[in-house]
Design a protein around this motif. Structure first.
Motif, PDB file in Angstrom:
ATOM      1  N   GLY A  87     -12.832  16.627  14.221  1.00 42.78           N
ATOM      2  CA  GLY A  87     -11.769  17.010  13.287  1.00 42.78           C
ATOM      3  C   GLY A  87     -11.229  15.766  12.618  1.00 42.78           C
ATOM      4  N   ASP A  88     -11.947  15.302  11.615  1.00 41.69           N
ATOM      5  CA  ASP A  88     -11.639  14.023  10.964  1.00 41.69           C
ATOM      6  C   ASP A  88     -10.825  14.320   9.697  1.00 41.69           C
ATOM      7  OD1 ASP A  88     -11.736  11.341  10.311  1.00 41.69           O
ATOM      8  OD2 ASP A  88     -13.932  11.196  10.361  1.00 41.69           O
ATOM      9  N   CYS A  89      -9.553  13.960   9.677  1.00 36.69           N
ATOM     10  CA  CYS A  89      -8.676  14.326   8.555  1.00 36.69           C
ATOM     11  C   CYS A  89      -9.062  13.596   7.266  1.00 36.69           C
ATOM     12  CB  CYS A  89      -7.225  13.984   8.874  1.00 36.69           C
ATOM     13  SG  CYS A  89      -6.533  14.922  10.233  1.00 36.69           S
ATOM     14  N   VAL A  90      -8.935  14.327   6.152  1.00 43.46           N
ATOM     15  CA  VAL A  90      -9.215  13.758   4.833  1.00 43.46           C
ATOM     16  C   VAL A  90      -7.899  13.282   4.214  1.00 43.46           C
ATOM     17  CG1 VAL A  90      -9.997  14.365   2.490  1.00 43.46           C
ATOM     18  CG2 VAL A  90     -11.285  15.162   4.502  1.00 43.46           C
ATOM     19  N   ILE A  91      -7.963  12.130   3.547  1.00 46.98           N
ATOM     20  CA  ILE A  91      -6.772  11.551   2.908  1.00 46.98           C
ATOM     21  C   ILE A  91      -6.451  12.356   1.639  1.00 46.98           C
ATOM     22  CG2 ILE A  91      -5.739   9.417   2.000  1.00 46.98           C
ATOM     23  CD1 ILE A  91      -6.963   9.216   4.941  1.00 46.98           C
ATOM     24  N   LYS A  92      -5.145  12.651   1.445  1.00 45.35           N
ATOM     25  CA  LYS A  92      -4.745  13.529   0.337  1.00 45.35           C
ATOM     26  C   LYS A  92      -4.321  12.794  -0.929  1.00 45.35           C
ATOM     27  CE  LYS A  92      -1.522  16.386   2.208  1.00 45.35           C
ATOM     28  NZ  LYS A  92      -0.778  17.633   2.460  1.00 45.35           N
ATOM     29  N   ASN A  93      -4.052  11.485  -0.806  1.00 48.21           N
ATOM     30  CA  ASN A  93      -3.416  10.823  -1.957  1.00 48.21           C
ATOM     31  C   ASN A  93      -3.925   9.396  -2.133  1.00 48.21           C
ATOM     32  OD1 ASN A  93      -2.130   9.954   0.517  1.00 48.21           O
ATOM     33  ND2 ASN A  93      -0.612   8.956  -0.789  1.00 48.21           N
ATOM     34  N   GLY A  94      -3.579   8.817  -3.278  1.00 54.14           N
ATOM     35  CA  GLY A  94      -3.797   7.379  -3.496  1.00 54.14           C
ATOM     36  C   GLY A  94      -5.257   6.989  -3.626  1.00 54.14           C
ATOM     37  N   VAL A  95      -5.505   5.695  -3.467  1.00 53.16           N
ATOM     38  CA  VAL A  95      -6.856   5.162  -3.703  1.00 53.16           C
ATOM     39  C   VAL A  95      -7.874   5.626  -2.657  1.00 53.16           C
ATOM     40  CG1 VAL A  95      -6.210   3.102  -5.012  1.00 53.16           C
ATOM     41  CG2 VAL A  95      -6.215   3.004  -2.526  1.00 53.16           C
ATOM     42  N   TYR A  96      -7.393   6.083  -1.511  1.00 51.46           N
ATOM     43  CA  TYR A  96      -8.331   6.526  -0.459  1.00 51.46           C
ATOM     44  C   TYR A  96      -8.537   8.041  -0.476  1.00 51.46           C
ATOM     45  CZ  TYR A  96      -7.045   1.861   0.893  1.00 51.46           C
ATOM     46  OH  TYR A  96      -6.803   0.516   0.866  1.00 51.46           O
ATOM     47  N   GLU A 156       0.834  -1.195   0.000  1.00 57.36           N
ATOM     48  CA  GLU A 156       0.000   0.000   0.000  1.00 57.36           C
ATOM     49  C   GLU A 156       0.874   1.252   0.000  1.00 57.36           C
ATOM     50  OE1 GLU A 156      -3.291   0.310   0.070  1.00 57.36           O
ATOM     51  OE2 GLU A 156      -3.978  -1.746   0.442  1.00 57.36           O
ATOM     52  N   SER A 157       0.319   2.366  -0.491  1.00 54.50           N
ATOM     53  CA  SER A 157       1.035   3.649  -0.423  1.00 54.50           C
ATOM     54  C   SER A 157       0.925   4.217   0.990  1.00 54.50           C
ATOM     55  CB  SER A 157       0.393   4.665  -1.368  1.00 54.50           C
ATOM     56  OG  SER A 157       0.337   4.153  -2.666  1.00 54.50           O
ATOM     57  N   PRO A 158       1.877   5.100   1.336  1.00 52.96           N
ATOM     58  CA  PRO A 158       1.684   5.828   2.593  1.00 52.96           C
ATOM     59  C   PRO A 158       0.413   6.678   2.487  1.00 52.96           C
ATOM     60  CG  PRO A 158       3.471   6.809   1.314  1.00 52.96           C
ATOM     61  CD  PRO A 158       3.093   5.533   0.626  1.00 52.96           C
ATOM     62  N   ILE A 159      -0.252   6.923   3.608  1.00 50.46           N
ATOM     63  CA  ILE A 159      -1.508   7.681   3.617  1.00 50.46           C
ATOM     64  C   ILE A 159      -1.235   9.074   4.165  1.00 50.46           C
ATOM     65  CG2 ILE A 159      -3.855   7.755   4.571  1.00 50.46           C
ATOM     66  CD1 ILE A 159      -3.609   4.650   4.879  1.00 50.46           C
ATOM     67  N   PHE A 160      -1.232  10.060   3.254  1.00 53.19           N
ATOM     68  CA  PHE A 160      -0.995  11.451   3.671  1.00 53.19           C
ATOM     69  C   PHE A 160      -2.312  12.104   4.060  1.00 53.19           C
ATOM     70  CE2 PHE A 160       2.864  10.510   1.428  1.00 53.19           C
ATOM     71  CZ  PHE A 160       3.834  11.292   2.048  1.00 53.19           C
ATOM     72  N   HIS A 179       2.332  14.857   7.399  1.00 46.96           N
ATOM     73  CA  HIS A 179       1.909  13.856   8.379  1.00 46.96           C
ATOM     74  C   HIS A 179       1.333  12.696   7.598  1.00 46.96           C
ATOM     75  CE1 HIS A 179       2.248  17.092  11.314  1.00 46.96           C
ATOM     76  NE2 HIS A 179       1.565  17.829  10.478  1.00 46.96           N
ATOM     77  N   PHE A 180       1.783  11.497   7.877  1.00 48.76           N
ATOM     78  CA  PHE A 180       1.249  10.360   7.128  1.00 48.76           C
ATOM     79  C   PHE A 180       1.286   9.091   7.960  1.00 48.76           C
ATOM     80  CE2 PHE A 180       5.388   8.480   5.902  1.00 48.76           C
ATOM     81  CZ  PHE A 180       6.235   9.575   6.021  1.00 48.76           C
ATOM     82  N   ILE A 181       0.543   8.121   7.451  1.00 46.75           N
ATOM     83  CA  ILE A 181       0.492   6.821   8.102  1.00 46.75           C
ATOM     84  C   ILE A 181       1.171   5.817   7.184  1.00 46.75           C
ATOM     85  CG2 ILE A 181      -1.055   4.956   8.844  1.00 46.75           C
ATOM     86  CD1 ILE A 181      -3.123   7.215   9.501  1.00 46.75           C
ATOM     87  N   ILE A 182       2.079   5.042   7.750  1.00 45.32           N
ATOM     88  CA  ILE A 182       2.674   3.933   7.009  1.00 45.32           C
ATOM     89  C   ILE A 182       1.845   2.706   7.354  1.00 45.32           C
ATOM     90  CG2 ILE A 182       4.715   2.524   6.613  1.00 45.32           C
ATOM     91  CD1 ILE A 182       6.405   4.870   7.695  1.00 45.32           C
ATOM     92  N   PRO A 183       1.083   2.197   6.370  1.00 47.38           N
ATOM     93  CA  PRO A 183       0.201   1.068   6.683  1.00 47.38           C
ATOM     94  C   PRO A 183       0.977  -0.221   6.932  1.00 47.38           C
ATOM     95  CG  PRO A 183      -0.159   1.888   4.428  1.00 47.38           C
ATOM     96  CD  PRO A 183       1.036   2.603   4.975  1.00 47.38           C
ATOM     97  N   ALA A 184       0.242  -1.248   7.327  1.00 48.32           N
ATOM     98  CA  ALA A 184       0.840  -2.568   7.546  1.00 48.32           C
ATOM     99  C   ALA A 184       1.408  -3.094   6.217  1.00 48.32           C
ATOM    100  CB  ALA A 184      -0.230  -3.516   8.083  1.00 48.32           C
TER     101      ALA A 184
END
Ligand code: ZN
Length: 320
Positions: free
Chosen positions: A51-60, A7-11, A293-298
């Motif tokens: 304050g629910d952040c919106v994903i900036k990139n990728g499939v999400y 998966e891509s990182p989630i920005f 700020h991003f999440i590195i998924p599993a």
């Protein structure tokens, strides 16, 4: 073994919050677009309804973090729970914050509609010379605490501690605390927005004092307070190009990484939250910079940072 696509990182798109004590450093220091010169908080990684952040990139792209958590739990290593567990925010205090305290899970469940309690920790991004935070109190019994509050003996009751850039402070539920004017922090916390205001310096906001929560504060304040020296770590000069563990609490693990050349990590956690607090470089093939700020998924086999930057990494703790 089936070779799953990585998966891509989630920005994430941060959510800005105006506060009576806020300033403009979220623009001046981090380059964000802010809604006003009184912007106090940047919710950088959040799935909280406030304050629910919106994903900036990728499939999400375009989805909220809460939705992705709900629908794609595989990205988070299958971690259980109905809510995304953590919240990362940057706080810019142009003025002193009110003196506050947070409940634990058990108290919040009963008194706050099933909310999580709030354990939090701070990495000090900037602080004026000689800056102090309010932390802890001097009361030795509940009666003493209650008397000093009712008699408004704040100078006698509240204790403080000097902090500087690069300090890390753990704030357990029941700990009286407040940051003061000029301090800029990154906060990693449980996904909760429950705060009990104990004292607000008798300030007026739009002509009125903001409400206090004395009864609930008295219920949750830990007595006696912990030794403040146990709560702080000075970590401005950590070893470069390694993952330095700052804290492992029942809710989160937090690391500081000072990347000077490169840092490679074999992922051992279900996912990682990354806050780039200084510099720029690469995460695997992706360009990253201060304020990202991003999440590195599993399911990453390796995590590699190259460049010159300071990162705060965090993840959910399973040490309950
Ligand atoms: Zn707090």
């Amino acid at each position: 073994m089936i070779n799953q696509k990585q998966e891509s990182p989630i920005f994430l798109e941060p959510v800005m919050k105006q506060m009576v004590w806020g300033g403009n450093r979220l623009r001046e220091v981090f380059g964000y677009t802010i809604p006003g010169e009184d912007t106090g908080e940047c919710w950088a990684v959040s799935a909280h309804p406030n304050g629910d952040c919106v994903i900036k990139n990728g499939v999400y792209k375009g989805k909220k973090l809460s939705e992705v958590w709900e629908q794609n739990r595989n990205l988070f290593g299958g971690v259980q729970g109905d809510r995304f567990p953590l919240l990362a925010k940057i706080i810019d205090a142009k003025d002193d914050l009110s003196i506050q305290v947070h409940p634990d899970d058990a108290y919040a469940l009963v008194h706050e509609n099933g909310s999580f309690g709030k354990t939090e920790c701070w990495y000090v991004l900037d602080a004026p010379v000689g800056a102090k935070i309010v932390i802890g109190h001097s009361a030795q019994s509940k009666k003493e605490l209650s008397d000093m509050i009712m008699e408004e003996k704040w100078d006698q009751l509240l204790t403080s501690m000097e902090v500087k850039k690069g300090d890390f402070i753990q704030i357990d539920p029941g700990t009286v605390h407040a940051i003061t004017a000029g301090i800029l922090i990154l906060e990693i916390q449980q996904n909760s927005d429950v705060t009990y205001r104990l004292y607000d310096y008798d300030r007026l906001s739009d002509g009125a004092k903001r409400p206090l929560h004395i009864e609930k504060s008295l219920d949750v304040i830990q007595i006696p307070a912990k030794d403040t020296k146990e709560l702080i770590r000075h970590c401005a000069d950590l070893e470069a190009d390694r993952q330095n563990l700052l804290v492992e609490s029942p809710y989160y693990k937090v690391w500081k990484c000072n990347v000077e050349n490169s840092l490679e990590i074999k992922p051992e956690e279900p996912f990682y939250i990354v806050n780039v607090v200084e510099g720029d470089g690469l995460f695997n093939q992706e360009i990253i910079k201060k304020g990202d700020h991003f999440i590195i998924p599993a399911n990453y086999e390796t995590i590699k940072f190259v460049g010159k930057m300071e990162l705060i990494l965090s993840t959910v703790s399973e040490k309950k």
